[in-house]
Design an enzyme around this catalytic site. Structure first.
Site, PDB file in Angstrom:
ATOM      1  N   ARG A 241       1.057  -0.717   0.039  1.00 36.05           N
ATOM      2  CA  ARG A 241      -0.174   0.555  -0.044  1.00 36.05           C
ATOM      3  C   ARG A 241       0.886   1.677   0.292  1.00 36.05           C
ATOM      4  O   ARG A 241       1.994   1.589   1.061  1.00 36.05           O
ATOM      5  CB  ARG A 241      -1.093   0.208   1.378  1.00 36.05           C
ATOM      6  CG  ARG A 241      -2.124  -0.963   1.292  1.00 36.05           C
ATOM      7  CD  ARG A 241      -3.103  -0.289   0.346  1.00 36.05           C
ATOM      8  NE  ARG A 241      -4.397  -1.385   0.275  1.00 36.05           N
ATOM      9  CZ  ARG A 241      -4.069  -2.284  -0.958  1.00 36.05           C
ATOM     10  NH1 ARG A 241      -3.438  -2.939  -1.664  1.00 36.05           N
ATOM     11  NH2 ARG A 241      -6.076  -3.897  -0.781  1.00 36.05           N
ATOM     12  N   GLU A 270      -3.561   7.873  -4.242  1.00 35.91           N
ATOM     13  CA  GLU A 270      -3.697   6.483  -5.491  1.00 35.91           C
ATOM     14  C   GLU A 270      -4.899   7.384  -6.336  1.00 35.91           C
ATOM     15  O   GLU A 270      -6.748   7.908  -5.354  1.00 35.91           O
ATOM     16  CB  GLU A 270      -4.067   5.545  -5.450  1.00 35.91           C
ATOM     17  CG  GLU A 270      -3.092   4.987  -5.642  1.00 35.91           C
ATOM     18  CD  GLU A 270      -3.129   3.069  -5.559  1.00 35.91           C
ATOM     19  OE1 GLU A 270      -3.855   2.503  -5.547  1.00 35.91           O
ATOM     20  OE2 GLU A 270      -2.456   2.531  -4.803  1.00 35.91           O
ATOM     21  N   HIS A 288      -1.196  -0.040  -9.994  1.00 38.19           N
ATOM     22  CA  HIS A 288      -1.747  -0.875  -9.094  1.00 38.19           C
ATOM     23  C   HIS A 288      -1.931  -2.577  -9.897  1.00 38.19           C
ATOM     24  O   HIS A 288      -3.399  -2.397  -9.315  1.00 38.19           O
ATOM     25  CB  HIS A 288      -2.638  -0.260  -7.822  1.00 38.19           C
ATOM     26  CG  HIS A 288      -3.035  -0.583  -6.716  1.00 38.19           C
ATOM     27  ND1 HIS A 288      -3.489   0.164  -5.598  1.00 38.19           N
ATOM     28  CD2 HIS A 288      -3.155  -2.490  -6.347  1.00 38.19           C
ATOM     29  CE1 HIS A 288      -3.842  -1.108  -3.980  1.00 38.19           C
ATOM     30  NE2 HIS A 288      -3.624  -2.268  -4.942  1.00 38.19           N
TER      31      HIS A 288
HETATM   32  C1  GLV Z   1      -4.606  -5.325  -3.810  1.00 38.41           C
HETATM   33  O1  GLV Z   1      -3.970  -4.547  -3.348  1.00 38.41           O
HETATM   34  C2  GLV Z   1      -5.580  -5.840  -2.766  1.00 38.41           C
HETATM   35  O2  GLV Z   1      -5.231  -6.368  -1.141  1.00 38.41           O
HETATM   36  O3  GLV Z   1      -5.629  -6.955  -3.019  1.00 38.41           O
END
Ligand code: GLV
Length: 322
Positions: A241, A270, A288
């Site tokens: 994250r 983001e 991401h």
């Molecule tokens: C991706 O970042 C997730 O948390 O599944």
């Protein structure tokens, strides 16, 4: 307030396999049309009367949204991370929260390794050079990267994903250090990994890869002070994250040559990037997508939909966060 026609809301269109689970359940469901994430105002309008919400990591399922969801019984997030869901507020109301652990482990580990190699071997820079017509001839010092074999990888957070990255790193001939709340004896045996204090790991690693969930304890875990501990030749990879790394401090460190490069799949705000980040040559940036394989996203959709349906049928979900 009038009741929505469908007790289930999916905030986005999800892979077909997951939609099939919802269809087969016989419970009416609505799939929000837009492929943009819903903001809080839209969620506040959409959630009243719903019994189940299948959400994504972009959706602010915060305390206000949960409070507005007067009939909510389950939040099934199609992600392993749950930092976007007000877990306490859900727990207080007995609302089940489910996530999708396990099925994205390998895909995320593959992406972390892809980023590590891309930064080490300057693959995006090479791609940009060729496309721009600037590849004039082979050169003895053209676009020199750094070797991966024989180097040390520091894994910050050795859960499922961190360990999967460690196994791959072992296959690449790397030494593995890890930082984790608990010792992982089996992981240590399997890949010869050694547990280290976080600051020591940062000082000793040639590559650092981040795999901790976001929480109050891990926000800005890699702050300016810790980034300054890294070797000037080190490369930082983050597929967990964004807020785990102080992005502004990272830009400053990269600019100052405090570390060699960074390869990021996630960002603090983001889809916004810290000022100056995209201008740097020594960063590899992905939108991401660490879990974004056809196979994994289908499994995630099925897992989330099945657990949502289980709860609405009065059964225990398989992947209850709390
Ligand atoms: C991706 O970042 C997730 O948390 O599944």
């Amino acid at each position: 307030m009038s009741r929505p026609a469908s007790p289930i809301l999916s905030t986005r269109a999800i892979p077909e396999a997951g939609l099939r689970v919802l269809r087969d359940s016989g419970i009416p469901f609505e799939v929000r049309k837009s492929q943009d994430p819903p903001g809080r105002p839209e969620l506040l309008r959409l959630v009243p009367g719903r019994e189940g919400v299948l959400c994504q990591l972009t959706d602010p399922m915060d305390a206000r949204v949960i409070a507005a969801a007067d009939r909510l019984r389950v939040v099934a997030t199609m992600s392993v991370g749950t930092d976007h869901v007000a877990l306490e507020a859900c727990a207080r109301r007995g609302i089940a929260v489910t996530n999708t652990p396990g099925v994205l482990t390998e895909a995320t580990a593959e992406c972390a390794i892809a980023l590590l190699l891309a930064a080490a071997r300057r693959i995006p820079e090479g791609d940009r050079m060729v496309r721009a017509g600037k590849f004039r001839a082979w050169g003895p010092t053209l676009l020199l990267g750094v070797a991966v074999a024989g180097k040390t990888l520091g894994i910050v957070g050795a859960g499922r994903i961190g360990q999967a990255v460690g196994r791959r790193a072992d296959g690449l001939g790397m030494e593995v250090l890890y930082w984790s709340r608990n010792a992982k004896p089996e992981f240590e045996r399997e890949v010869g990994a050694q547990r280290a204090d976080l600051d020591d790991l940062l000082r000793a690693s040639d590559f650092v890869t981040v795999h901790v969930p976001l929480s109050d304890e891990t926000r800005h875990l890699l702050d300016a002070r810790r980034l300054a501990l890294m070797k000037r030749t080190a490369i930082l990879v983050n597929t967990s994250r964004g807020p785990v790394v102080d992005e502004k401090a990272l830009v400053a460190a990269l600019r100052a040559g405090q570390l060699r490069a960074a390869a990021l799949d996630v960002y603090e705000r983001e889809p916004k990037l810290a000022p100056g980040l995209a201008k740097l040559e020594n960063v590899v940036l992905l939108p991401h997508v660490a879990s974004a394989t056809e196979e994994t996203r289908s499994m995630m959709a099925v897992m989330a939909a099945e657990d949502l349906v289980r709860v609405l049928r009065g059964e225990e979900p398989k992947n209850r966060v709390r």
